[in-house]
Design a protein around this motif. Structure first.
Motif, PDB file in Angstrom:
ATOM      1  N   ILE A  50     -10.520 -41.440  10.712  1.00 28.10           N
ATOM      2  CA  ILE A  50     -11.664 -41.709  11.584  1.00 28.10           C
ATOM      3  C   ILE A  50     -11.091 -42.104  12.933  1.00 28.10           C
ATOM      4  CG2 ILE A  50     -13.706 -43.142  11.991  1.00 28.10           C
ATOM      5  CD1 ILE A  50     -13.737 -43.674   8.928  1.00 28.10           C
ATOM      6  N   LYS A  51     -11.610 -41.482  13.987  1.00 28.01           N
ATOM      7  CA  LYS A  51     -11.151 -41.792  15.337  1.00 28.01           C
ATOM      8  C   LYS A  51     -12.365 -42.141  16.186  1.00 28.01           C
ATOM      9  CE  LYS A  51      -8.565 -39.892  19.192  1.00 28.01           C
ATOM     10  NZ  LYS A  51      -7.738 -38.778  19.668  1.00 28.01           N
ATOM     11  N   VAL A  52     -12.238 -43.152  17.014  1.00 27.62           N
ATOM     12  CA  VAL A  52     -13.322 -43.539  17.906  1.00 27.62           C
ATOM     13  C   VAL A  52     -13.089 -42.882  19.266  1.00 27.62           C
ATOM     14  CG1 VAL A  52     -14.520 -45.445  19.022  1.00 27.62           C
ATOM     15  CG2 VAL A  52     -13.657 -45.715  16.682  1.00 27.62           C
ATOM     16  N   ILE A  53     -14.063 -42.087  19.689  1.00 28.65           N
ATOM     17  CA  ILE A  53     -14.013 -41.418  20.983  1.00 28.65           C
ATOM     18  C   ILE A  53     -15.258 -41.829  21.753  1.00 28.65           C
ATOM     19  CG2 ILE A  53     -13.997 -39.211  22.192  1.00 28.65           C
ATOM     20  CD1 ILE A  53     -12.660 -38.009  19.692  1.00 28.65           C
ATOM     21  N   GLU A  54     -15.050 -42.438  22.913  1.00 31.32           N
ATOM     22  CA  GLU A  54     -16.149 -42.922  23.743  1.00 31.32           C
ATOM     23  C   GLU A  54     -17.146 -43.754  22.928  1.00 31.32           C
ATOM     24  OE1 GLU A  54     -17.820 -39.652  25.932  1.00 31.32           O
ATOM     25  OE2 GLU A  54     -15.892 -39.130  26.819  1.00 31.32           O
ATOM     26  N   ASN A  55     -16.618 -44.707  22.178  1.00 32.40           N
ATOM     27  CA  ASN A  55     -17.391 -45.638  21.342  1.00 32.40           C
ATOM     28  C   ASN A  55     -18.168 -44.970  20.221  1.00 32.40           C
ATOM     29  OD1 ASN A  55     -16.553 -47.947  22.759  1.00 32.40           O
ATOM     30  ND2 ASN A  55     -18.062 -47.534  24.343  1.00 32.40           N
ATOM     31  N   SER A  56     -17.792 -43.748  19.842  1.00 29.71           N
ATOM     32  CA  SER A  56     -18.469 -43.030  18.765  1.00 29.71           C
ATOM     33  C   SER A  56     -17.434 -42.616  17.720  1.00 29.71           C
ATOM     34  CB  SER A  56     -19.182 -41.803  19.322  1.00 29.71           C
ATOM     35  OG  SER A  56     -19.812 -41.083  18.302  1.00 29.71           O
ATOM     36  N   PRO A  57     -17.640 -42.999  16.442  1.00 26.72           N
ATOM     37  CA  PRO A  57     -16.671 -42.619  15.411  1.00 26.72           C
ATOM     38  C   PRO A  57     -16.741 -41.133  15.103  1.00 26.72           C
ATOM     39  CG  PRO A  57     -18.541 -43.720  14.416  1.00 26.72           C
ATOM     40  CD  PRO A  57     -18.745 -43.780  15.909  1.00 26.72           C
ATOM     41  N   LYS A  58     -15.580 -40.511  15.015  1.00 27.39           N
ATOM     42  CA  LYS A  58     -15.459 -39.088  14.705  1.00 27.39           C
ATOM     43  C   LYS A  58     -14.538 -38.930  13.506  1.00 27.39           C
ATOM     44  CE  LYS A  58     -17.733 -38.086  18.474  1.00 27.39           C
ATOM     45  NZ  LYS A  58     -19.084 -37.642  18.470  1.00 27.39           N
ATOM     46  N   LEU A  59     -14.769 -37.877  12.723  1.00 25.12           N
ATOM     47  CA  LEU A  59     -13.994 -37.652  11.509  1.00 25.12           C
ATOM     48  C   LEU A  59     -12.944 -36.573  11.694  1.00 25.12           C
ATOM     49  CD1 LEU A  59     -16.987 -37.769   9.030  1.00 25.12           C
ATOM     50  CD2 LEU A  59     -15.195 -39.484   9.265  1.00 25.12           C
ATOM     51  N   ILE A  60     -11.829 -36.755  10.995  1.00 23.25           N
ATOM     52  CA  ILE A  60     -10.725 -35.809  10.994  1.00 23.25           C
ATOM     53  C   ILE A  60     -10.449 -35.436   9.546  1.00 23.25           C
ATOM     54  CG2 ILE A  60      -8.296 -35.474  11.602  1.00 23.25           C
ATOM     55  CD1 ILE A  60      -8.755 -37.852  13.611  1.00 23.25           C
ATOM     56  N   CYS A  61     -10.217 -34.147   9.294  1.00 22.86           N
ATOM     57  CA  CYS A  61      -9.928 -33.712   7.928  1.00 22.86           C
ATOM     58  C   CYS A  61      -8.502 -34.107   7.541  1.00 22.86           C
ATOM     59  CB  CYS A  61     -10.141 -32.203   7.774  1.00 22.86           C
ATOM     60  SG  CYS A  61      -8.876 -31.176   8.539  1.00 22.86           S
ATOM     61  N   ASP A  62      -8.156 -33.840   6.287  1.00 16.87           N
ATOM     62  CA  ASP A  62      -6.838 -34.220   5.795  1.00 16.87           C
ATOM     63  C   ASP A  62      -5.772 -33.149   6.012  1.00 16.87           C
ATOM     64  OD1 ASP A  62      -7.719 -32.404   3.911  1.00 16.87           O
ATOM     65  OD2 ASP A  62      -7.543 -33.773   2.208  1.00 16.87           O
ATOM     66  N   ASN A  63      -6.073 -32.120   6.788  1.00 14.79           N
ATOM     67  CA  ASN A  63      -5.093 -31.105   7.121  1.00 14.79           C
ATOM     68  C   ASN A  63      -3.996 -31.758   7.963  1.00 14.79           C
ATOM     69  OD1 ASN A  63      -3.800 -29.105   8.882  1.00 14.79           O
ATOM     70  ND2 ASN A  63      -5.233 -27.659   7.979  1.00 14.79           N
ATOM     71  N   SER A  64      -2.745 -31.520   7.612  1.00 12.06           N
ATOM     72  CA  SER A  64      -1.642 -32.184   8.301  1.00 12.06           C
ATOM     73  C   SER A  64      -1.606 -31.861   9.798  1.00 12.06           C
ATOM     74  CB  SER A  64      -0.310 -31.828   7.651  1.00 12.06           C
ATOM     75  OG  SER A  64      -0.076 -30.434   7.715  1.00 12.06           O
ATOM     76  N   GLU A  65      -1.979 -30.646  10.177  1.00 10.15           N
ATOM     77  CA  GLU A  65      -2.001 -30.290  11.608  1.00 10.15           C
ATOM     78  C   GLU A  65      -3.049 -31.092  12.365  1.00 10.15           C
ATOM     79  OE1 GLU A  65      -2.228 -26.089  12.277  1.00 10.15           O
ATOM     80  OE2 GLU A  65      -0.578 -25.679  10.906  1.00 10.15           O
ATOM     81  N   CYS A  66      -4.196 -31.305  11.752  1.00  9.14           N
ATOM     82  CA  CYS A  66      -5.248 -32.089  12.408  1.00  9.14           C
ATOM     83  C   CYS A  66      -4.822 -33.558  12.529  1.00  9.14           C
ATOM     84  CB  CYS A  66      -6.558 -31.970  11.636  1.00  9.14           C
ATOM     85  SG  CYS A  66      -7.290 -30.325  11.738  1.00  9.14           S
ATOM     86  N   LEU A  67      -4.194 -34.082  11.506  1.00  8.32           N
ATOM     87  CA  LEU A  67      -3.751 -35.470  11.545  1.00  8.32           C
ATOM     88  C   LEU A  67      -2.627 -35.680  12.552  1.00  8.32           C
ATOM     89  CD1 LEU A  67      -3.819 -36.267   7.735  1.00  8.32           C
ATOM     90  CD2 LEU A  67      -5.383 -37.155   9.478  1.00  8.32           C
ATOM     91  N   GLU A  68      -1.772 -34.678  12.714  1.00  9.13           N
ATOM     92  CA  GLU A  68      -0.678 -34.782  13.684  1.00  9.13           C
ATOM     93  C   GLU A  68      -1.175 -34.770  15.121  1.00  9.13           C
ATOM     94  OE1 GLU A  68       2.159 -31.712  12.833  1.00  9.13           O
ATOM     95  OE2 GLU A  68       2.669 -32.588  10.909  1.00  9.13           O
ATOM     96  N   ASN A  69      -2.322 -34.156  15.366  1.00 13.43           N
ATOM     97  CA  ASN A  69      -2.888 -34.102  16.711  1.00 13.43           C
ATOM     98  C   ASN A  69      -3.404 -35.452  17.177  1.00 13.43           C
ATOM     99  OD1 ASN A  69      -2.382 -31.406  17.174  1.00 13.43           O
ATOM    100  ND2 ASN A  69      -4.321 -30.753  16.297  1.00 13.43           N
ATOM    101  N   GLU A  70      -3.516 -36.380  16.270  1.00 14.02           N
ATOM    102  CA  GLU A  70      -4.075 -37.689  16.622  1.00 14.02           C
ATOM    103  C   GLU A  70      -2.995 -38.639  16.882  1.00 14.02           C
ATOM    104  OE1 GLU A  70      -7.207 -37.676  17.370  1.00 14.02           O
ATOM    105  OE2 GLU A  70      -7.215 -35.670  16.633  1.00 14.02           O
TER     106      GLU A  70
END
Length: 70
Positions: A50-70
């Motif tokens: 879960i990542k907060v962007i502009e005070n809004s929680p956003k979800l990230i999948c468990d794909n390793s590429e998506c997690l590495e982007n964070e």
């Protein structure tokens, strides 16, 4: 380098409570939640973060590429 916050493992029931408190649970169970990076449909089983962007929680999948982007 981006600062990363590590969160200890939590029980499934606690995770659902957190998702509910953040206003995300309904969108997940109604199949309307997608990963902010790859747009994959999210379920309870494939949420990686879960990542907060502009005070809004956003979800990230468990794909390793998506997690590495964070």
């Amino acid at each position: 380098m981006k600062e990363k916050l590590e969160i200890p493992a939590i029980h499934d029931k606690e995770f659902i409570t957190i998702l509910t408190d953040l206003g995300l649970y309904e969108s997940i169970i109604s199949k309307k939640a997608n990963c902010i990076n790859c747009n994959e449909l999210l379920t309870i089983e494939n949420i990686g973060g879960i990542k907060v962007i502009e005070n809004s929680p956003k979800l990230i999948c468990d794909n390793s590429e998506c997690l590495e982007n964070e």
